[in-house]
Design a protein around this motif. Structure first.
Motif, PDB file in Angstrom:
ATOM      1  N   ALA A 144       0.810  -1.151   0.079  1.00  0.00           N
ATOM      2  CA  ALA A 144      -0.100  -0.183  -0.180  1.00  0.00           C
ATOM      3  C   ALA A 144       0.804   1.316  -0.110  1.00  0.00           C
ATOM      4  O   ALA A 144       0.590   2.234  -0.643  1.00  0.00           O
ATOM      5  CB  ALA A 144      -0.976  -0.123   1.168  1.00  0.00           C
ATOM      6  N   ILE A 145       1.951   1.114   0.624  1.00  0.00           N
ATOM      7  CA  ILE A 145       2.697   2.295   0.675  1.00  0.00           C
ATOM      8  C   ILE A 145       3.275   2.669  -0.564  1.00  0.00           C
ATOM      9  O   ILE A 145       3.145   3.946  -1.095  1.00  0.00           O
ATOM     10  CB  ILE A 145       4.063   1.993   1.561  1.00  0.00           C
ATOM     11  N   GLN A 146       3.807   1.652  -1.403  1.00  0.00           N
ATOM     12  CA  GLN A 146       4.314   1.908  -2.900  1.00  0.00           C
ATOM     13  C   GLN A 146       2.881   2.333  -3.711  1.00  0.00           C
ATOM     14  O   GLN A 146       3.323   3.117  -4.683  1.00  0.00           O
ATOM     15  CB  GLN A 146       5.013   0.679  -3.428  1.00  0.00           C
ATOM     16  N   GLU A 147       1.765   2.136  -3.478  1.00  0.00           N
ATOM     17  CA  GLU A 147       0.694   2.302  -4.279  1.00  0.00           C
ATOM     18  C   GLU A 147       0.207   3.758  -4.087  1.00  0.00           C
ATOM     19  O   GLU A 147      -0.570   4.525  -5.033  1.00  0.00           O
ATOM     20  CB  GLU A 147      -0.636   1.509  -4.238  1.00  0.00           C
ATOM     21  N   ALA A 148       0.628   4.341  -2.849  1.00  0.00           N
ATOM     22  CA  ALA A 148      -0.158   5.520  -2.464  1.00  0.00           C
ATOM     23  C   ALA A 148       0.622   6.879  -2.981  1.00  0.00           C
ATOM     24  O   ALA A 148       1.756   6.873  -3.242  1.00  0.00           O
ATOM     25  CB  ALA A 148      -0.076   5.678  -0.926  1.00  0.00           C
ATOM     26  N   ASP A 149      -0.205   7.979  -3.223  1.00  0.00           N
ATOM     27  CA  ASP A 149       0.250   9.392  -3.727  1.00  0.00           C
ATOM     28  C   ASP A 149       0.589   9.987  -2.152  1.00  0.00           C
ATOM     29  O   ASP A 149       1.394  10.869  -2.491  1.00  0.00           O
ATOM     30  CB  ASP A 149      -0.959  10.013  -4.198  1.00  0.00           C
ATOM     31  N   LEU A 150       0.295   9.509  -1.099  1.00  0.00           N
ATOM     32  CA  LEU A 150       0.551  10.229   0.285  1.00  0.00           C
ATOM     33  C   LEU A 150       0.658   9.103   1.123  1.00  0.00           C
ATOM     34  O   LEU A 150      -0.280   8.230   1.148  1.00  0.00           O
ATOM     35  CB  LEU A 150      -0.317  11.291   0.345  1.00  0.00           C
ATOM     36  N   VAL A 151       1.542   9.124   2.138  1.00  0.00           N
ATOM     37  CA  VAL A 151       1.506   7.793   3.124  1.00  0.00           C
ATOM     38  C   VAL A 151       1.253   8.748   4.531  1.00  0.00           C
ATOM     39  O   VAL A 151       2.149   9.593   4.700  1.00  0.00           O
ATOM     40  CB  VAL A 151       2.685   7.291   3.081  1.00  0.00           C
ATOM     41  N   CYS A 152       0.450   8.301   5.388  1.00  0.00           N
ATOM     42  CA  CYS A 152       0.019   8.957   6.601  1.00  0.00           C
ATOM     43  C   CYS A 152       0.507   7.875   7.663  1.00  0.00           C
ATOM     44  O   CYS A 152       0.029   6.832   7.676  1.00  0.00           O
ATOM     45  CB  CYS A 152      -1.431   9.238   6.939  1.00  0.00           C
TER      46      CYS A 152
END
Length: 283
Positions: free
Chosen positions: A83-91
């Motif tokens: 999910a980290i790699q798919e995201a435009d922003l990581v919270c």
């Protein structure tokens, strides 16, 4: 000239029980990810859709990042890393009640990912202000993260500023979900998750981690009335009596509580049927 639309994925990562699911449910305004006091409740990526003006955000609620010991554990952690790699922003959700040293591996993973990062200090309603300020300063100085927000996901405190920042970071692009979509999970998937949530709530110790809930059948022969059949799979035969409870009292509590949540979700009468089966080494 119309305002261009924006769309992006936001990954919520953190330790188990950091408040990721609570934050997503609060933002979405509906329960799309189950929440229990037990760690490792979220086992897969759960998507929740948030819309504000011209921006649509797909939040990715992920399993907690921890040191895995079983195949299931490893699969759960891999879901979060993907999910980290798919995201435009990581919270990065930090439980402000815990020590910073507990989050070192998590913050290092975020730093090394190369993705845009913001840090969210959660549970500020339970944490002294001076500790929060020191925590924020230490994270900024040690990891170079300057976008740090302080919130209480449970009480919806501080979430407005966080959402404003997230919206600003979403790239231009068409929306991928309809305006009334809350999640990409099917009703059947949500129903099994609600049952698993109640099992986690009513069972103790290690038993919840040795079970899964499978969808079997969804019948809607009568308008406004749904019959749902699910199977609870457990690892050990001697756990069956515990899951059922004395004279079936515990499984009845689970069924009634899950039935209520499903009824609130679909706004129809619900009959839920649960079967407990043993399947060794299903994990």
């Amino acid at each position: 000239m119309s305002t261009p639309t924006q769309f992006g994925y936001v990954a919520l990562i953190g330790l188990p029980n950091a408040g990721k699911s609570t934050l997503m449910n609060t933002v979405i305004g509906a329960k799309v990810s189950i929440v229990t006091p037990k760690v490792q409740t979220t086992r897969r990526r759960v998507l929740g859709v948030f819309i504000q003006e011209n921006t649509q955000v797909a939040f990715l609620d992920t399993p907690g990042i921890f040191t895995p010991s079983t195949r299931l554990d490893k699969a759960m952690v891999n879901v979060a890393l993907q999910a980290i790699q798919e995201a435009d922003l990581v919270c990065v959700i930090i439980d402000a009640c815990k020590r910073l040293t507990d989050h070192e591996r998590l913050l290092t993973i975020a730093k090394q990912s190369g993705r845009p990062i913001c840090v969210v200090l959660n549970k500020v309603d339970k944490t002294p202000k001076d500790k929060l300020l020191v925590l924020a300063q230490t994270i900024s100085e040690t990891y170079g993260f300057n976008e740090i927000f302080m919130i209480s996901a449970l009480k919806a405190q501080g979430t407005e500023d966080l959402l404003k920042y997230i919206n600003q970071k979403m790239p231009e692009g068409p929306w991928l979900f309809e305006e009334d979509d809350l999640t990409d999970l099917s009703l059947q998937d949500l129903a099994t998750e609600f049952t698993r949530e109640k099992l986690f709530a009513f069972l103790h110790q290690e038993i919840p981690y040795g079970l899964m809930v499978q969808h079997e059948l969804w019948k809607e022969d009568t308008p406004g009335k749904v019959q749902i059949y699910q199977r609870i799979v457990i690892e050990k035969n001697n756990h069956k009596g515990i899951v059922l409870g004395h004279n079936g009292t515990l499984i009845k509590k689970v069924r009634e509580a899950a039935q209520k949540d499903i009824r609130q979700l679909i706004q129809k009468k619900v009959q839920l049927f649960l079967q407990v089966v043993v399947k060794e080494d299903w994990k």
